[in-house]
Design an enzyme around this catalytic site. Structure first.
Site, short mmCIF file in Angstrom:
data_model
loop_
_atom_site.label_atom_id
_atom_site.label_comp_id
_atom_site.label_asym_id
_atom_site.label_seq_id
_atom_site.Cartn_x
_atom_site.Cartn_y
_atom_site.Cartn_z
N LYS A 16 -12.15 -1.46 6.34
CA LYS A 16 -11.32 -2.32 7.82
C LYS A 16 -11.60 -2.21 8.58
O LYS A 16 -12.21 -3.66 9.54
CB LYS A 16 -9.16 -2.05 7.36
CG LYS A 16 -9.33 -2.64 6.17
CD LYS A 16 -8.53 -2.01 4.87
CE LYS A 16 -8.78 -2.90 3.89
NZ LYS A 16 -7.69 -2.18 2.86
N ASP A 37 -0.77 7.28 6.50
CA ASP A 37 -2.03 5.81 5.83
C ASP A 37 -2.40 4.88 7.48
O ASP A 37 -1.76 4.40 7.21
CB ASP A 37 -2.10 5.72 4.74
CG ASP A 37 -3.41 4.29 3.92
OD1 ASP A 37 -3.98 4.68 5.33
OD2 ASP A 37 -2.46 4.27 2.98
N TRP A 97 0.61 -1.05 -0.12
CA TRP A 97 -0.09 0.33 -0.03
C TRP A 97 0.92 0.81 0.02
O TRP A 97 0.51 2.49 -0.78
CB TRP A 97 -0.81 -0.43 0.83
CG TRP A 97 -1.88 -1.38 0.67
CD1 TRP A 97 -2.84 -2.43 1.48
CD2 TRP A 97 -2.84 -0.86 -0.45
NE1 TRP A 97 -4.05 -2.92 0.89
CE2 TRP A 97 -4.32 -2.01 0.03
CE3 TRP A 97 -3.26 0.08 -1.49
CZ2 TRP A 97 -5.15 -2.11 -1.26
CZ3 TRP A 97 -4.41 -0.40 -2.17
CH2 TRP A 97 -5.31 -1.04 -2.01
C1 LIG Z 1 -7.04 -1.09 1.88
C2 LIG Z 1 -5.69 -0.69 2.22
C3 LIG Z 1 -6.42 0.70 1.19
C4 LIG Z 1 -7.13 0.58 -0.47
O1 LIG Z 1 -7.75 1.40 0.52
P1 LIG Z 1 -9.15 2.09 -0.73
O2 LIG Z 1 -9.95 2.74 0.12
O3 LIG Z 1 -9.54 0.76 -1.25
O4 LIG Z 1 -8.48 3.45 -2.04
C5 LIG Z 1 -4.92 2.02 1.42
N1 LIG Z 1 -3.85 1.80 2.03
C6 LIG Z 1 -3.91 0.78 2.74
C7 LIG Z 1 -3.17 -0.02 3.93
C8 LIG Z 1 -5.42 -0.31 2.65
O5 LIG Z 1 -5.00 -1.06 3.67
#
Ligand SMILES: *Cc1c(COP(=O)(O)O)cnc(C)c1O
Length: 370
Positions: free
Chosen positions: A204, A180, A110
């Site tokens: 998540k 993130d 990611w």
């Molecule tokens: C799943 C994930 C993403 C992707 O996010 P979207 O909402 O599909 O754009 C980005 N960063 C992390 C850490 C993730 O686990």
């Protein structure tokens, strides 16, 4: 009513995302789809301009502030476009008129996506990459040589695909820290006030797909460009109280219910972290005592409490594991399509009891196939 069998299936959802939601929340959602008592309407048909929805946004925002201990110098926003849109909005906002490079850690899949997107908008420097180690470890703070002049420093707190998690905030306190936290937001205390911007999509740990929480310090946005498309400008969303265009009312309502659950049923993020720790210890303990039958991907010191990633001896045995797991009612255990293997995601809503059941299944599977 939700049938007990349906609850059992949901409670065994180990998916990497969208992930499990608390049973009590699912029950309230079911009611709300029929009718939200205060409004007499289904949640799917309530106006985003209603006073009721303004209260939903306000309470969800307050709950996140309380859970993270945030001061009034932070905005809490509910945006669309997922974490992927934040990969772009962050550099579009913060690299405007800056020649110095923003610094990124490439800790896994990611953060690689975030780096690729940011490179389209400006000057980026990768200060550390785990690619040569197949993303099996994260850097210690001492391994990073960081510039005090960087416009910002970005990393992913929990690498969802590889199952790697930082134990503490990285970066210099003098450089805006952007993170993130999509896959570990509100799963543990995070010293939120040491970050200038945190983003986390809901699917998540927080709710369904469709909404992304952004926590941003007001002063970070002082020099942001004024010529961005309105939808990509944080100021538009701040001014509109996350109601700039039609927001995902349902998804935001579910985030509210999950934050209520965290505050009132669980007792906050420290209590949540304690439960998450026990779940992860149980699963990693089982890997470590399996005499190499289950092989953890991450180096132990960097193991994620949210995503336990491991392999079995052969891809055939992994397929067998996945199909027997599914027959036994355990869902979502296939590793991410980029690396394969097995991934058990232990998000907030996955109960200790569910992890105990999975551990029992894994013990039995090993006895049958070792
Ligand atoms: C799943 C994930 C993403 C992707 O996010 P979207 O909402 O599909 O754009 C980005 N960063 C992390 C850490 C993730 O686990």
């Amino acid at each position: 009513m939700i049938e007990p069998a349906m609850i059992a299936a949901n409670s065994r959802n180990f998916s990497g995302g969208p992930g499990a939601l608390p049973e009590s929340v699912l029950q309230q959602i079911q009611q709300a789809i029929a009718v939200v008592p205060e409004t007499g309407l289904s949640i799917l048909g309530i106006s985003h301009r209603s006073a009721w929805f303004a209260d939903v946004v306000r309470e969800a925002e307050d709950n996140i502030r309380t859970l993270l201990g945030l001061g009034s110098d932070y905005h809490v926003l509910f945006l669309q476009g997922g974490a992927t849109q934040q990969f772009a909005m962050v550099p579009l906002t913060l690299l405007h008129n800056r020649s110095a490079a923003a610094e990124y850690i490439h800790g896994g899949y990611w953060s690689g996506k975030a780096i690729a997107e940011a490179s389209r908008s400006g000057n980026i420097k990768v200060v550390w990459s785990g690619a040569n180690d197949r993303f099996t470890r994260l850097p210690a703070a001492e391994e990073l040589q960081l510039s005090p002049d960087a416009p910002y420093f970005h990393y992913v707190s929990n690498e969802t695909v590889e199952g790697l998690q930082f134990r503490q905030p990285m970066g210099l306190d003098s450089v805006p820290r952007v993170c993130d936290m999509s896959s570990d937001f509100l799963s543990r205390p995070c010293e939120a006030e040491r970050f200038s911007l945190i983003y986390a999509h809901a699917q998540k740990n927080l709710g369904p797909a469709g909404v992304t929480v952004v926590v941003v310090r007001d002063s970070l946005l002082q020099n942001s460009p004024t010529d961005l498309p309105g939808f990509l400008d944080y100021h538009s969303h701040i001014k509109a109280h996350s109601n700039y265009n039609t927001p995902p009312v349902f998804a935001i309502y579910v985030v509210l219910l999950v934050t209520r659950w965290l505050l009132h049923d669980i007792g906050g993020v420290a209590a949540m972290a304690h439960i998450n720790q026990r779940k992860a210890e149980l699963l990693y303990g089982l890997l470590d005592q399996s005499e190499g039958f289950y092989r953890g991907h991450a180096r132990p010191a960097d193991r994620s409490l949210m995503n336990a990633v491991f392999n079995l001896a052969t891809p055939e045995l992994e397929q067998r594991f996945l199909s027997e797991a599914l027959t036994a009612g355990f869902h979502g255990l296939a590793g991410h399509r980029s690396i394969g293997g097995i991934r058990a995601s232990l998000y907030n809503a996955v109960t200790l009891a569910a992890v105990e059941e999975l551990a029992q299944f894994m013990t039995d599977f090993r006895a049958r196939h070792a």
